[in-house]
Design a protein around this motif. Structure first.
Motif, PDB file in Angstrom:
ATOM      1  N   ASP A   1     -12.375  -9.602  68.025  1.00 31.99           N
ATOM      2  CA  ASP A   1     -11.817 -10.152  69.269  1.00 31.99           C
ATOM      3  C   ASP A   1     -12.847 -11.020  69.983  1.00 31.99           C
ATOM      4  O   ASP A   1     -12.532 -12.104  70.498  1.00 31.99           O
ATOM      5  CB  ASP A   1     -11.376  -9.026  70.208  1.00 31.99           C
ATOM      6  CG  ASP A   1     -10.216  -8.216  69.650  1.00 31.99           C
ATOM      7  OD1 ASP A   1      -9.409  -8.796  68.915  1.00 31.99           O
ATOM      8  OD2 ASP A   1     -10.140  -7.013  69.956  1.00 31.99           O
TER       9      ASP A   1
ATOM     10  N   GLU B   1      -0.070  -4.087  56.075  1.00 34.24           N
ATOM     11  CA  GLU B   1       0.750  -4.846  57.021  1.00 34.24           C
ATOM     12  C   GLU B   1       0.483  -6.343  56.902  1.00 34.24           C
ATOM     13  O   GLU B   1       1.387  -7.170  57.055  1.00 34.24           O
ATOM     14  CB  GLU B   1       0.480  -4.390  58.458  1.00 34.24           C
ATOM     15  CG  GLU B   1       0.928  -2.969  58.800  1.00 34.24           C
ATOM     16  CD  GLU B   1       0.031  -1.900  58.181  1.00 34.24           C
ATOM     17  OE1 GLU B   1       0.523  -0.781  57.943  1.00 34.24           O
ATOM     18  OE2 GLU B   1      -1.156  -2.180  57.919  1.00 34.24           O
ATOM     19  N   GLU B   2      -0.768  -6.694  56.618  1.00 36.69           N
ATOM     20  CA  GLU B   2      -1.141  -8.108  56.544  1.00 36.69           C
ATOM     21  C   GLU B   2      -0.601  -8.795  55.292  1.00 36.69           C
ATOM     22  O   GLU B   2      -0.645 -10.027  55.194  1.00 36.69           O
ATOM     23  CB  GLU B   2      -2.662  -8.248  56.636  1.00 36.69           C
ATOM     24  CG  GLU B   2      -3.186  -7.941  58.031  1.00 36.69           C
ATOM     25  CD  GLU B   2      -4.699  -7.858  58.107  1.00 36.69           C
ATOM     26  OE1 GLU B   2      -5.206  -7.601  59.212  1.00 36.69           O
ATOM     27  OE2 GLU B   2      -5.376  -8.043  57.074  1.00 36.69           O
TER      28      GLU B   2
ATOM     29  N   LYS C   1     -12.927  -4.502  61.703  1.00 35.86           N
ATOM     30  CA  LYS C   1     -12.972  -3.836  63.011  1.00 35.86           C
ATOM     31  C   LYS C   1     -14.059  -2.762  63.093  1.00 35.86           C
ATOM     32  O   LYS C   1     -14.667  -2.562  64.132  1.00 35.86           O
ATOM     33  CB  LYS C   1     -11.597  -3.254  63.338  1.00 35.86           C
ATOM     34  CG  LYS C   1     -10.554  -4.357  63.533  1.00 35.86           C
ATOM     35  CD  LYS C   1      -9.178  -3.827  63.859  1.00 35.86           C
ATOM     36  CE  LYS C   1      -8.228  -5.003  64.072  1.00 35.86           C
ATOM     37  NZ  LYS C   1      -6.829  -4.553  64.306  1.00 35.86           N
TER      38      LYS C   1
ATOM     39  N   HIS D   1       1.707 -11.658  55.835  1.00 36.64           N
ATOM     40  CA  HIS D   1       1.219 -13.007  56.142  1.00 36.64           C
ATOM     41  C   HIS D   1       1.245 -13.912  54.913  1.00 36.64           C
ATOM     42  O   HIS D   1       1.084 -15.122  55.036  1.00 36.64           O
ATOM     43  CB  HIS D   1      -0.212 -12.943  56.688  1.00 36.64           C
ATOM     44  CG  HIS D   1      -0.310 -12.424  58.081  1.00 36.64           C
ATOM     45  ND1 HIS D   1       0.090 -11.156  58.440  1.00 36.64           N
ATOM     46  CD2 HIS D   1      -0.772 -13.002  59.215  1.00 36.64           C
ATOM     47  CE1 HIS D   1      -0.131 -10.982  59.733  1.00 36.64           C
ATOM     48  NE2 HIS D   1      -0.639 -12.085  60.228  1.00 36.64           N
TER      49      HIS D   1
ATOM     50  N   ILE E   1      -6.900 -10.792  53.681  1.00 35.47           N
ATOM     51  CA  ILE E   1      -6.184  -9.650  54.243  1.00 35.47           C
ATOM     52  C   ILE E   1      -7.021  -8.383  54.085  1.00 35.47           C
ATOM     53  O   ILE E   1      -7.953  -8.330  53.261  1.00 35.47           O
ATOM     54  CB  ILE E   1      -4.809  -9.441  53.574  1.00 35.47           C
ATOM     55  CG1 ILE E   1      -4.975  -9.137  52.073  1.00 35.47           C
ATOM     56  CG2 ILE E   1      -3.924 -10.672  53.765  1.00 35.47           C
ATOM     57  CD1 ILE E   1      -3.679  -8.736  51.383  1.00 35.47           C
ATOM     58  N   HIS E   2      -6.669  -7.361  54.869  1.00 33.37           N
ATOM     59  CA  HIS E   2      -7.364  -6.078  54.723  1.00 33.37           C
ATOM     60  C   HIS E   2      -6.416  -4.884  54.789  1.00 33.37           C
ATOM     61  O   HIS E   2      -6.773  -3.796  54.365  1.00 33.37           O
ATOM     62  CB  HIS E   2      -8.449  -5.919  55.793  1.00 33.37           C
ATOM     63  CG  HIS E   2      -9.215  -4.635  55.648  1.00 33.37           C
ATOM     64  ND1 HIS E   2     -10.166  -4.452  54.666  1.00 33.37           N
ATOM     65  CD2 HIS E   2      -9.124  -3.453  56.310  1.00 33.37           C
ATOM     66  CE1 HIS E   2     -10.644  -3.215  54.746  1.00 33.37           C
ATOM     67  NE2 HIS E   2     -10.032  -2.580  55.732  1.00 33.37           N
ATOM     68  N   THR E   3      -5.211  -5.093  55.298  1.00 32.76           N
ATOM     69  CA  THR E   3      -4.273  -3.986  55.441  1.00 32.76           C
ATOM     70  C   THR E   3      -2.947  -4.307  54.752  1.00 32.76           C
ATOM     71  O   THR E   3      -2.624  -5.471  54.497  1.00 32.76           O
ATOM     72  CB  THR E   3      -3.971  -3.698  56.930  1.00 32.76           C
ATOM     73  OG1 THR E   3      -3.236  -4.808  57.478  1.00 32.76           O
ATOM     74  CG2 THR E   3      -5.248  -3.485  57.727  1.00 32.76           C
TER      75      THR E   3
ATOM     76  N   SER F   1      -0.906 -14.962  63.361  1.00 33.49           N
ATOM     77  CA  SER F   1       0.441 -14.490  63.075  1.00 33.49           C
ATOM     78  C   SER F   1       0.871 -15.047  61.715  1.00 33.49           C
ATOM     79  O   SER F   1       0.262 -15.990  61.200  1.00 33.49           O
ATOM     80  CB  SER F   1       1.417 -14.967  64.155  1.00 33.49           C
ATOM     81  OG  SER F   1       1.584 -16.380  64.067  1.00 33.49           O
TER      82      SER F   1
ATOM     83  N   ASN G   1     -13.648  -3.498  56.405  1.00 33.69           N
ATOM     84  CA  ASN G   1     -12.771  -3.554  57.575  1.00 33.69           C
ATOM     85  C   ASN G   1     -13.481  -4.328  58.683  1.00 33.69           C
ATOM     86  O   ASN G   1     -14.582  -3.951  59.103  1.00 33.69           O
ATOM     87  CB  ASN G   1     -12.455  -2.128  58.043  1.00 33.69           C
ATOM     88  CG  ASN G   1     -11.403  -2.100  59.134  1.00 33.69           C
ATOM     89  OD1 ASN G   1     -11.432  -2.903  60.054  1.00 33.69           O
ATOM     90  ND2 ASN G   1     -10.473  -1.170  59.039  1.00 33.69           N
TER      91      ASN G   1
ATOM     92  N   SER H   1      -5.880 -11.106  60.184  1.00 33.26           N
ATOM     93  CA  SER H   1      -6.003 -10.293  61.397  1.00 33.26           C
ATOM     94  C   SER H   1      -6.233 -11.127  62.648  1.00 33.26           C
ATOM     95  O   SER H   1      -6.163 -10.615  63.760  1.00 33.26           O
ATOM     96  CB  SER H   1      -7.115  -9.260  61.238  1.00 33.26           C
ATOM     97  OG  SER H   1      -8.318  -9.873  60.865  1.00 33.26           O
ATOM     98  N   CYS H   2      -6.488 -12.430  62.481  1.00 32.05           N
ATOM     99  CA  CYS H   2      -6.669 -13.334  63.627  1.00 32.05           C
ATOM    100  C   CYS H   2      -5.403 -14.124  63.938  1.00 32.05           C
ATOM    101  O   CYS H   2      -5.350 -14.826  64.949  1.00 32.05           O
ATOM    102  CB  CYS H   2      -7.767 -14.359  63.344  1.00 32.05           C
ATOM    103  SG  CYS H   2      -9.393 -13.718  63.103  1.00 32.05           S
TER     104      CYS H   2
END
Length: 258
Positions: free
Chosen positions: A5, A169-170, A189, A173, A165-167, A143, A187, A140-141
């Motif tokens: 972030d 959910e991603e 984060k 994308h 990607i890392h997850t 949409s 990761n 992750s940055c």
């Protein structure tokens, strides 16, 4: 606020300043804007598969190596068989700059990935203007819609796209126009590394997509494990850069995996 972030917040501030100094039309007049780009996809298929990175520092490791020149290092990367070069252009968090690409572009003939946090279309014109061939989109940055739009813009400019990607959910994308998919073993984060997590994600990708293992490859055993699991390419920087002479380390690495 995570480190990611903070980086993106700072990046948006930088872009605002850059736009006030140089407009897109001026970027289009730059030395490299009209050059024919090189394909990382083809280079990965035909060479070692290693995308060797020039990286001085990182938020998680601090200073890695700030004593060597980009040209010295990337020339050796090319000489000993790298499929491509990754160069960090983020200054505040990674110690990089546009000059790191500009200083080597005329001296190497393999693709260059501009590795940065791409959040605004202006940056794609920048990438083209400094001689990059490929850009990184970090899921992750962004949409899924932004990934789609930025991929289309990249292709209009002749740039290939590496989606990171890392997850699970991603994976949403991903779109068929993406050139390569990188799976970050680390990761962003909390900076934890999990190779098995990356393998699990890779197995969920379409079979015909070129997959790149990114970050956290610390040993020959890590590399061999990921190769055995079917990864096509390997983005590696710290493994080489943490040594006093990254060129020698890369040469020895290529001899070992060959």
């Amino acid at each position: 606020m995570t480190i990611l972030d903070k980086i993106v917040k700072r990046k948006r501030e930088e872009i605002t300043v850059s736009k006030s100094k140089i407009c897109i039309e001026e970027l289009k007049d730059s030395q490299f804007f009209g050059r024919k780009t090189l394909s990382l996809k083809e280079s990965i298929k035909n060479k070692s598969g290693v995308i060797a990175e020039f990286k001085r520092q990182s938020p998680s490791k601090g200073i890695i190596n700030d004593q060597v020149s980009p040209l010295e290092v990337v020339s050796a990367y090319e000489k000993f068989g790298a499929s491509g070069i990754s160069i960090l252009t983020d200054k505040d968090f990674f110690g990089g700059s546009f000059e790191d690409i500009l200083s080597v572009r005329n001296h190497i003939n393999i693709p260059i990935l501009r590795k940065d946090f791409m959040v605004d279309e202006y940056q794609f014109y920048e990438a083209k203007s400094i001689g990059a061939d490929v850009i990184l989109l970090i899921a992750s940055c962004l949409s899924a819609n932004q990934v789609q739009e930025f991929t289309e813009l990249s292709h209009e400019l002749g740039l290939e796209v590496l989606l990171e990607i890392h997850t699970e959910e991603e994976l949403n994308h991903f779109n068929p126009k993406i050139d390569l998919v990188g799976i970050n073993n680390r990761n962003l984060k909390d900076f934890k590394v999990d190779l098995q997590h990356s393998v699990n994600l890779k197995n969920l990708l379409p079979k015909d997509v070129l997959s790149i293992a990114e970050s956290g490859i610390y040993t020959i055993e890590d590399f061999n494990y990921l190769k055995e699991k079917g990864f096509d390419g390997f983005l590696m920087g710290e493994y080489f850069m943490k040594n006093k002479n990254p060129a020698n380390t890369f040469e020895e690495f290529i001899k070992t995996i060959s």
